[in-house]
Design a protein around this motif. Structure first.
Motif, PDB file in Angstrom:
ATOM      1  N   VAL A  34      -1.999   7.578  -4.327  1.00 54.11           N
ATOM      2  CA  VAL A  34      -1.971   8.086  -3.239  1.00 54.11           C
ATOM      3  C   VAL A  34      -1.377   9.674  -3.322  1.00 54.11           C
ATOM      4  O   VAL A  34      -0.131   9.830  -3.623  1.00 54.11           O
ATOM      5  CB  VAL A  34      -1.312   7.577  -2.088  1.00 54.11           C
ATOM      6  CG1 VAL A  34      -1.241   8.325  -0.815  1.00 54.11           C
ATOM      7  CG2 VAL A  34      -1.906   5.988  -1.844  1.00 54.11           C
ATOM      8  N   TYR A  48      -5.539   1.766   4.147  1.00 50.64           N
ATOM      9  CA  TYR A  48      -6.886   1.274   3.808  1.00 50.64           C
ATOM     10  C   TYR A  48      -7.238   0.058   4.563  1.00 50.64           C
ATOM     11  O   TYR A  48      -6.554  -0.880   4.645  1.00 50.64           O
ATOM     12  CB  TYR A  48      -6.643   1.105   2.369  1.00 50.64           C
ATOM     13  CG  TYR A  48      -6.634   2.154   1.278  1.00 50.64           C
ATOM     14  CD1 TYR A  48      -5.463   2.984   1.079  1.00 50.64           C
ATOM     15  CD2 TYR A  48      -7.779   2.789   0.734  1.00 50.64           C
ATOM     16  CE1 TYR A  48      -5.570   3.786   0.244  1.00 50.64           C
ATOM     17  CE2 TYR A  48      -7.883   3.691   0.013  1.00 50.64           C
ATOM     18  CZ  TYR A  48      -6.813   4.451  -0.271  1.00 50.64           C
ATOM     19  OH  TYR A  48      -6.782   5.562  -1.266  1.00 50.64           O
ATOM     20  N   HIS A  79      -8.250  -3.408  -5.843  1.00 54.35           N
ATOM     21  CA  HIS A  79      -8.199  -2.357  -4.937  1.00 54.35           C
ATOM     22  C   HIS A  79      -6.992  -2.793  -3.889  1.00 54.35           C
ATOM     23  O   HIS A  79      -7.171  -3.770  -3.479  1.00 54.35           O
ATOM     24  CB  HIS A  79      -9.518  -1.905  -4.175  1.00 54.35           C
ATOM     25  CG  HIS A  79      -9.615  -0.488  -3.517  1.00 54.35           C
ATOM     26  ND1 HIS A  79      -8.439  -0.239  -2.692  1.00 54.35           N
ATOM     27  CD2 HIS A  79     -10.124   0.627  -3.560  1.00 54.35           C
ATOM     28  CE1 HIS A  79      -8.648   1.098  -2.287  1.00 54.35           C
ATOM     29  NE2 HIS A  79      -9.780   1.599  -2.910  1.00 54.35           N
ATOM     30  N   ARG A  80      -6.248  -1.742  -3.499  1.00 53.09           N
ATOM     31  CA  ARG A  80      -5.125  -2.289  -2.455  1.00 53.09           C
ATOM     32  C   ARG A  80      -5.812  -1.892  -0.954  1.00 53.09           C
ATOM     33  O   ARG A  80      -6.328  -1.052  -0.972  1.00 53.09           O
ATOM     34  CB  ARG A  80      -3.962  -1.606  -2.904  1.00 53.09           C
ATOM     35  CG  ARG A  80      -2.822  -2.398  -2.058  1.00 53.09           C
ATOM     36  CD  ARG A  80      -1.362  -1.927  -2.800  1.00 53.09           C
ATOM     37  NE  ARG A  80      -0.407  -2.089  -1.515  1.00 53.09           N
ATOM     38  CZ  ARG A  80       0.967  -1.516  -1.760  1.00 53.09           C
ATOM     39  NH1 ARG A  80       1.194  -0.858  -2.684  1.00 53.09           N
ATOM     40  NH2 ARG A  80       1.656  -1.844  -0.742  1.00 53.09           N
ATOM     41  N   THR A  81      -5.012  -2.754  -0.077  1.00 47.76           N
ATOM     42  CA  THR A  81      -5.495  -2.282   1.369  1.00 47.76           C
ATOM     43  C   THR A  81      -3.976  -2.200   1.962  1.00 47.76           C
ATOM     44  O   THR A  81      -2.868  -2.657   1.477  1.00 47.76           O
ATOM     45  CB  THR A  81      -6.345  -3.526   1.877  1.00 47.76           C
ATOM     46  OG1 THR A  81      -5.737  -4.851   1.799  1.00 47.76           O
ATOM     47  CG2 THR A  81      -7.652  -3.580   1.298  1.00 47.76           C
ATOM     48  N   LEU A  84      -0.220   2.456   2.482  1.00 47.84           N
ATOM     49  CA  LEU A  84       0.239   2.931   1.113  1.00 47.84           C
ATOM     50  C   LEU A  84       1.015   4.244   1.360  1.00 47.84           C
ATOM     51  O   LEU A  84       0.591   5.174   1.858  1.00 47.84           O
ATOM     52  CB  LEU A  84      -0.754   2.973  -0.087  1.00 47.84           C
ATOM     53  CG  LEU A  84      -1.346   1.870  -0.607  1.00 47.84           C
ATOM     54  CD1 LEU A  84      -2.080   0.814   0.418  1.00 47.84           C
ATOM     55  CD2 LEU A  84      -2.016   2.307  -1.769  1.00 47.84           C
ATOM     56  N   SER A  90      -3.646   2.749  -5.303  1.00 50.67           N
ATOM     57  CA  SER A  90      -4.603   2.444  -4.504  1.00 50.67           C
ATOM     58  C   SER A  90      -5.546   1.434  -5.126  1.00 50.67           C
ATOM     59  O   SER A  90      -6.306   0.621  -4.762  1.00 50.67           O
ATOM     60  CB  SER A  90      -5.306   3.376  -3.486  1.00 50.67           C
ATOM     61  OG  SER A  90      -5.843   4.434  -4.162  1.00 50.67           O
ATOM     62  N   LYS A 122     -10.296   4.733   3.899  1.00 50.59           N
ATOM     63  CA  LYS A 122      -9.034   5.192   4.029  1.00 50.59           C
ATOM     64  C   LYS A 122      -8.780   5.918   5.302  1.00 50.59           C
ATOM     65  O   LYS A 122      -9.657   6.814   5.541  1.00 50.59           O
ATOM     66  CB  LYS A 122      -8.567   6.004   2.668  1.00 50.59           C
ATOM     67  CG  LYS A 122      -9.316   7.147   2.368  1.00 50.59           C
ATOM     68  CD  LYS A 122      -8.588   8.111   1.384  1.00 50.59           C
ATOM     69  CE  LYS A 122      -8.590   7.903   0.007  1.00 50.59           C
ATOM     70  NZ  LYS A 122      -9.998   7.975  -0.728  1.00 50.59           N
TER      71      LYS A 122
END
Lengths: 149, 94
Positions: A34, A48, A79-81, A84, A90, A122
């Motif tokens: 990020v 996200y 993949h992160r949600t 952030l 991410s 995003k």
């Protein structure tokens, strides 16, 4: 062949371990992080959203395509949600291959393809507002001006 | 027990589940809708019924992708009763 959509911090060591194999001469690691600015605006944080089950399905399809296309040995895509902060990862992609060339090529193709195909979104949150970003950013080159998005 | 399972199956077969994300979820104020399934439903017919019920989603249609049961689909693809239809604005992950 490990894929995951998660709201927990991404574990680089886990993604490396997942692709290690005795016949690999290279492990390539990519982190999407990020950034504190986009198109000239200061970004406070990102949020996200994802369609997790389909996102994991599409990630797996792309990973399998990378094996066929580039002859890589293994891949992991995380993949992160959720929310952030600046500097957090991410997207995490690891690739193992016999030699370095395939893993670099496959990594570039895979990250570009993920940004075009995987159902993840995003939202940029600024000091004075927020906006869902629609469409992948310009891929690996200078950001397009806002008028071209 | 068995009749209970039968009931839930019957109900599920009559409906189409709509999933909304990101900008669409915010505009609609929900992430999930249930529509009555109609004979001959397609991606386009289901999307049109969603927009009729939620006109604030109309502006998203030109750039919308649709997935039926987690696979990207086109306007003419069939939507069987019980299917899950996801309305997918342009993705921006990574």
């Amino acid at each position: 062949m490990l894929v995951r959509v998660t709201d927990l911090p991404l574990d680089v060591n886990e993604a490396i371990s997942a692709v290690e194999t005795p016949s690999a001469g290279a492990v390539n690691v990519f982190l999407g992080v990020v950034r504190d600015n986009n198109l000239g605006r200061r970004v406070g944080h990102l949020v996200y959203d994802a369609y997790p089950s389909m996102a994991e399905r599409v990630m797996r399809e792309l990973g399998e395509e990378a094996i066929e296309k580039f002859g890589i040995l293994d891949y992991a895509i995380f993949h992160r949600t959720g929310k952030l902060a600046i500097g957090e990862a991410s997207l995490l992609v690891t690739i193992s291959s016999g030699h370095r060339g395939e893993s670099f090529e496959a990594g570039h193709w895979l990250v570009n393809s993920i940004k075009k195909r995987v159902p993840v979104w995003k939202k940029e949150v600024w000091e004075d507002g927020e906006e869902w970003i629609e469409g992948p950013e310009s891929l690996g080159i200078q950001q397009a001006p806002a008028s071209m998005r | 027990m068995a009749s209970g399972a039968g009931w839930s199956l019957t109900i599920r077969r009559m409906t189409v589940t709509i999933l909304l994300f990101a900008s669409l979820a915010e505009a609609a104020g929900t992430r999930r809708l249930e529509l009555a399934a109609e004979p001959g439903d397609t991606v386009a017919s289901v999307r049109d019924r969603v927009v009729s019920a939620h006109p604030q989603l109309a502006r998203f249609v030109p750039t919308l992708m649709v997935a039926v049961d987690e696979v990207y689909a086109t306007d003419d693809d069939p939507v069987p009763p019980g299917a899950t239809v996801a309305l997918i604005p342009p993705v921006s992950g990574g």
